[in-house]
Design a protein around this motif. Structure first.
Motif, PDB file in Angstrom:
ATOM      1  N   ASP A 108      -9.399  10.860   4.159  1.00 14.58           N
ATOM      2  CA  ASP A 108      -8.273   9.974   4.427  1.00 14.58           C
ATOM      3  C   ASP A 108      -7.389   9.844   3.183  1.00 14.58           C
ATOM      4  OD1 ASP A 108     -10.513   8.061   6.415  1.00 14.58           O
ATOM      5  OD2 ASP A 108      -9.084   9.568   7.092  1.00 14.58           O
ATOM      6  N   GLU A 109      -7.157   8.603   2.715  1.00 18.20           N
ATOM      7  CA  GLU A 109      -6.362   8.436   1.507  1.00 18.20           C
ATOM      8  C   GLU A 109      -7.267   8.782   0.322  1.00 18.20           C
ATOM      9  OE1 GLU A 109      -2.928   7.683   2.078  1.00 18.20           O
ATOM     10  OE2 GLU A 109      -3.940   8.215   3.935  1.00 18.20           O
ATOM     11  N   PRO A 110      -7.048   9.898  -0.346  1.00 20.42           N
ATOM     12  CA  PRO A 110      -8.041  10.434  -1.287  1.00 20.42           C
ATOM     13  C   PRO A 110      -8.346   9.556  -2.482  1.00 20.42           C
ATOM     14  CG  PRO A 110      -5.970  11.656  -1.405  1.00 20.42           C
ATOM     15  CD  PRO A 110      -5.883  10.785  -0.198  1.00 20.42           C
ATOM     16  N   LEU A 111      -7.438   8.637  -2.827  1.00 19.39           N
ATOM     17  CA  LEU A 111      -7.684   7.800  -3.999  1.00 19.39           C
ATOM     18  C   LEU A 111      -8.223   6.421  -3.647  1.00 19.39           C
ATOM     19  CD1 LEU A 111      -4.561   8.730  -6.152  1.00 19.39           C
ATOM     20  CD2 LEU A 111      -6.821   9.768  -6.114  1.00 19.39           C
ATOM     21  N   TYR A 112      -8.492   6.186  -2.371  1.00 16.31           N
ATOM     22  CA  TYR A 112      -8.989   4.874  -1.951  1.00 16.31           C
ATOM     23  C   TYR A 112     -10.286   4.505  -2.667  1.00 16.31           C
ATOM     24  CZ  TYR A 112     -11.145   1.277   0.934  1.00 16.31           C
ATOM     25  OH  TYR A 112     -11.767   0.126   1.354  1.00 16.31           O
ATOM     26  N   GLU A 113     -11.124   5.470  -2.947  1.00 21.09           N
ATOM     27  CA  GLU A 113     -12.395   5.179  -3.596  1.00 21.09           C
ATOM     28  C   GLU A 113     -12.207   4.574  -4.989  1.00 21.09           C
ATOM     29  OE1 GLU A 113     -15.338   5.280  -2.150  1.00 21.09           O
ATOM     30  OE2 GLU A 113     -14.263   5.857  -0.327  1.00 21.09           O
ATOM     31  N   LEU A 114     -11.036   4.758  -5.562  1.00 25.37           N
ATOM     32  CA  LEU A 114     -10.748   4.178  -6.867  1.00 25.37           C
ATOM     33  C   LEU A 114      -9.997   2.850  -6.764  1.00 25.37           C
ATOM     34  CD1 LEU A 114      -9.687   7.407  -8.791  1.00 25.37           C
ATOM     35  CD2 LEU A 114     -11.900   6.245  -8.828  1.00 25.37           C
ATOM     36  N   GLN A 115      -9.701   2.417  -5.565  1.00 21.67           N
ATOM     37  CA  GLN A 115      -8.945   1.181  -5.351  1.00 21.67           C
ATOM     38  C   GLN A 115      -9.912   0.025  -5.091  1.00 21.67           C
ATOM     39  OE1 GLN A 115      -6.024   3.116  -2.357  1.00 21.67           O
ATOM     40  NE2 GLN A 115      -4.817   1.526  -3.392  1.00 21.67           N
ATOM     41  N   ILE A 184       1.331  -0.976  -4.074  1.00 23.89           N
ATOM     42  CA  ILE A 184       0.300  -1.982  -3.809  1.00 23.89           C
ATOM     43  C   ILE A 184       0.596  -2.683  -2.485  1.00 23.89           C
ATOM     44  CG2 ILE A 184      -0.689  -4.166  -4.601  1.00 23.89           C
ATOM     45  CD1 ILE A 184      -0.154  -3.184  -7.478  1.00 23.89           C
ATOM     46  N   ILE A 185       1.864  -2.954  -2.236  1.00 24.38           N
ATOM     47  CA  ILE A 185       2.243  -3.657  -1.014  1.00 24.38           C
ATOM     48  C   ILE A 185       2.139  -2.760   0.205  1.00 24.38           C
ATOM     49  CG2 ILE A 185       4.143  -4.810   0.200  1.00 24.38           C
ATOM     50  CD1 ILE A 185       5.243  -5.611  -2.563  1.00 24.38           C
ATOM     51  N   THR A 193      -2.706  11.310   1.662  1.00 24.62           N
ATOM     52  CA  THR A 193      -2.157  11.519   0.322  1.00 24.62           C
ATOM     53  C   THR A 193      -2.262  10.222  -0.466  1.00 24.62           C
ATOM     54  OG1 THR A 193      -0.576  13.189   1.053  1.00 24.62           O
ATOM     55  CG2 THR A 193      -0.084  12.076  -1.009  1.00 24.62           C
ATOM     56  N   GLY A 194      -2.785  10.306  -1.667  1.00 24.56           N
ATOM     57  CA  GLY A 194      -2.673   9.200  -2.604  1.00 24.56           C
ATOM     58  C   GLY A 194      -3.471   7.965  -2.271  1.00 24.56           C
ATOM     59  N   VAL A 195      -2.774   6.811  -2.284  1.00 26.69           N
ATOM     60  CA  VAL A 195      -3.427   5.508  -2.234  1.00 26.69           C
ATOM     61  C   VAL A 195      -3.140   4.796  -0.922  1.00 26.69           C
ATOM     62  CG1 VAL A 195      -3.417   5.206  -4.733  1.00 26.69           C
ATOM     63  CG2 VAL A 195      -1.449   4.424  -3.390  1.00 26.69           C
ATOM     64  N   LEU A 196      -3.854   3.700  -0.739  1.00 28.39           N
ATOM     65  CA  LEU A 196      -3.719   2.848   0.432  1.00 28.39           C
ATOM     66  C   LEU A 196      -2.962   1.585   0.060  1.00 28.39           C
ATOM     67  CD1 LEU A 196      -4.706   2.083   3.389  1.00 28.39           C
ATOM     68  CD2 LEU A 196      -6.639   0.991   2.254  1.00 28.39           C
ATOM     69  N   GLY A 197      -1.879   1.293   0.766  1.00 26.83           N
ATOM     70  CA  GLY A 197      -1.181   0.025   0.603  1.00 26.83           C
ATOM     71  C   GLY A 197      -1.739  -1.009   1.566  1.00 26.83           C
ATOM     72  N   VAL A 363      -5.495  -1.561 -11.835  1.00 28.94           N
ATOM     73  CA  VAL A 363      -5.113  -1.356 -10.438  1.00 28.94           C
ATOM     74  C   VAL A 363      -4.378  -0.026 -10.299  1.00 28.94           C
ATOM     75  CG1 VAL A 363      -3.730  -2.231  -8.515  1.00 28.94           C
ATOM     76  CG2 VAL A 363      -5.012  -3.824  -9.956  1.00 28.94           C
ATOM     77  N   LEU A 364      -4.844   0.790  -9.376  1.00 26.02           N
ATOM     78  CA  LEU A 364      -4.263   2.113  -9.125  1.00 26.02           C
ATOM     79  C   LEU A 364      -3.187   2.027  -8.047  1.00 26.02           C
ATOM     80  CD1 LEU A 364      -4.369   5.210  -9.578  1.00 26.02           C
ATOM     81  CD2 LEU A 364      -6.130   5.298  -7.800  1.00 26.02           C
ATOM     82  N   SER A 365      -2.038   2.640  -8.312  1.00 28.14           N
ATOM     83  CA  SER A 365      -0.961   2.638  -7.320  1.00 28.14           C
ATOM     84  C   SER A 365       0.018   3.775  -7.625  1.00 28.14           C
ATOM     85  CB  SER A 365      -0.228   1.286  -7.323  1.00 28.14           C
ATOM     86  OG  SER A 365       0.723   1.214  -6.271  1.00 28.14           O
ATOM     87  N   THR A 366       1.097   3.785  -6.891  1.00 34.37           N
ATOM     88  CA  THR A 366       2.137   4.805  -7.016  1.00 34.37           C
ATOM     89  C   THR A 366       2.944   4.618  -8.293  1.00 34.37           C
ATOM     90  OG1 THR A 366       3.458   3.353  -5.595  1.00 34.37           O
ATOM     91  CG2 THR A 366       2.402   5.241  -4.551  1.00 34.37           C
ATOM     92  N   VAL A 367       3.347   5.723  -8.916  1.00 36.68           N
ATOM     93  CA  VAL A 367       4.259   5.666 -10.060  1.00 36.68           C
ATOM     94  C   VAL A 367       5.298   6.769  -9.939  1.00 36.68           C
ATOM     95  CG1 VAL A 367       2.643   4.608 -11.681  1.00 36.68           C
ATOM     96  CG2 VAL A 367       2.731   7.085 -11.495  1.00 36.68           C
TER      97      VAL A 367
END
Length: 448
Positions: A108-115, A184-185, A193-197, A363-367
């Motif tokens: 799924d969202e590949p970076l969720y495990e780091l969130q 984050i929101i 892709t990426g993170v979960l908002g 906190v991990l998020s989009t940049v």
């Protein structure tokens, strides 16, 4: 202050030395008040006043204030009350834009495990109820990178550039801070892709108040709040704040409380018209409850939600367990029983550890960032990635995302009811001091 980009090989001690911020030496997502703009004033004009000798910079008709530039004697002759228009400065949080390669093999969202923040808040479970569809969130910040692959929900037609730099909206012209907050929101939760908002169904609006490497006048921030109301935003996120001049009368005849009155009128207007304002509490480690000398803007404003930051120590460091849990107050967060409404994940840091994975507690998020030369001119980009940051700047959007979910599930809620639902669902974690949480630690599931 010059921002410092961290790579994985950089020790925290070096970051502390280079960052040099006031909060324990670590630059952690704070926005603070700098000096006052020379010749620029926020004022409440007299009825029928002749303003020909000053230049009107910002009109705030909803609260009957204006910002002007000119000679103080001319301002004084036309004003009921006035004060210098303070500048809000953006101290960008420490960030690592390179995600470890071994974090990219999840589902799924590949970076969720780091969130850790989304995990602790049970965001995937909350999204089985609602994803925030139909809710509009204004992000008053440094700009949103609308082309980021995880941010496909930015309404550019309603977005506005308040910074005065003429560069428009939808890009990180003022730095990556606003893009990090936006992810984050409402980062996409269904694109692998990426993170979960928290509220990926919500619509974001870019209300950019910061140009690159410069501050934003307080009046401009108020204008962005009023614009959020005008465009029917359900929520406005302000991950910014700092200390303005004294509350009481000082020798030059200006009132610190003047700023609080202007802010309270803006937030009261927003609340009445249907927009909940969520504000970061600040990163000075200050007791806002007992500070009688300075006013903290904007988080001391009535009607909004003031958010403190929490975070773990030891998340995914390779050792079982945590030294501090997810709800533990962050070392830098401002506090105060009646000054804080909620605590929420913002990231923490162990200032003594030599563990190279210490940044995972942020906190991990989009940049997104532009390439720039030494003069700050854009030479390429923007580039889109993911990175870590810590601060009450990161805690506030966790609450804004939660508010979007609750509002979507209860569309008839007023801002007061929405605020009440979030506060009533929260509780102070066992063993911790209420001063850091107000009503308690954010609980999305119970709020829903």
């Amino acid at each position: 202050m010059e921002s410092y980009k961290m790579d994985r090989s950089t020790s925290r001690r070096n970051v502390l030395k280079i960052g040099g911020a006031a909060v324990g030496g670590l630059t952690v997502g704070s926005l603070s008040v700098g000096g006052s703009s020379v010749g620029r004033y926020l004022m409440k004009p007299k009825a029928g006043a002749n303003l020909s000798r000053v230049t009107v910079e910002e009109e705030l008709p909803e609260i009957e204030y204006i910002a002007v530039s000119g000679q103080e004697e001319d301002v004084k002759s036309t004003a009921i009350e006035y004060a210098p228009d303070p500048i809000l400065d953006l101290d960008e949080p420490t960030v690592n834009s390179q995600v470890p390669a071994d974090a990219l093999d999840s589902v799924d969202e590949p970076l969720y495990e780091l969130q850790w923040d989304k995990q602790d808040l049970s965001v995937p479970e909350a999204q089985t109820v609602t994803e925030g569809t139909g809710i509009r969130v204004a992000v008053i910040d440094s700009g949103i990178a609308a082309d980021h692959p995880d941010l496909d929900n930015v309404n550019l037609e309603l977005s506005e550039n308040f910074s005065g730099d003429g560069l428009g909206v939808g890009y990180p012209y003022g730095g990556y801070h606003g893009t990090h907050v936006s992810g984050i929101i409402a980062a996409n939760n269904n694109n692998e892709t990426g993170v979960l908002g928290t509220a990926p169904g919500a619509e974001l609006v870019d209300c950019r108040v910061f140009p690159y490497d410069e501050g934003a006048p307080f009046s401009v921030v108020l204008a962005a709040v009023l614009h959020s109301v005008e465009i029917d935003a359900d929520i406005a996120n302000m991950s910014l704040g700092g200390y303005a001049p004294r509350r009481e009368y000082v020798d030059d005849g200006r009132y610190g409380k003047f700023y609080g009155e202007a802010l309270n009128q803006s937030l009261t207007y927003a609340n009445r018209e249907g927009t909940l304002v969520v504000m970061s509490a600040g990163n000075s480690g200050a007791d806002l409850q007992h500070d009688k000398q300075w006013i903290s803007l904007p988080n001391e404003g009535a009607q909004g939600l003031s958010i403190s930051a929490t975070g773990p120590i030891g998340f995914e460091w390779g050792d079982p367990g945590l030294e501090e849990d997810f709800a533990s107050p962050a070392f830098y967060t401002n506090y105060g029983t009646n000054a804080i409404d909620l605590g929420a994940p913002g990231g923490d840091a162990d200032l003594e550890t030599e563990n190279p994975l210490w940044y995972l507690d942020l906190v991990l998020s989009t940049v997104a960032e532009f390439k720039r030369n030494e003069d700050g001119d854009i030479t390429g980009g923007p580039s889109y990635s993911y990175g870590w940051a810590a601060g009450t700047s990161m805690a506030a959007p966790n609450v804004s995302g939660a508010a979007a979910l609750v509002k979507a599930n209860n569309p008839d809620y007023s801002p007061t009811q929405l605020k009440s639902a979030l506060k009533q669902a929260a509780s102070v974690p066992s063993g911790y001091d209420k001063r850091y949480y107000g009503s308690g630690y954010l609980n999305i599931l119970d709020a829903l």
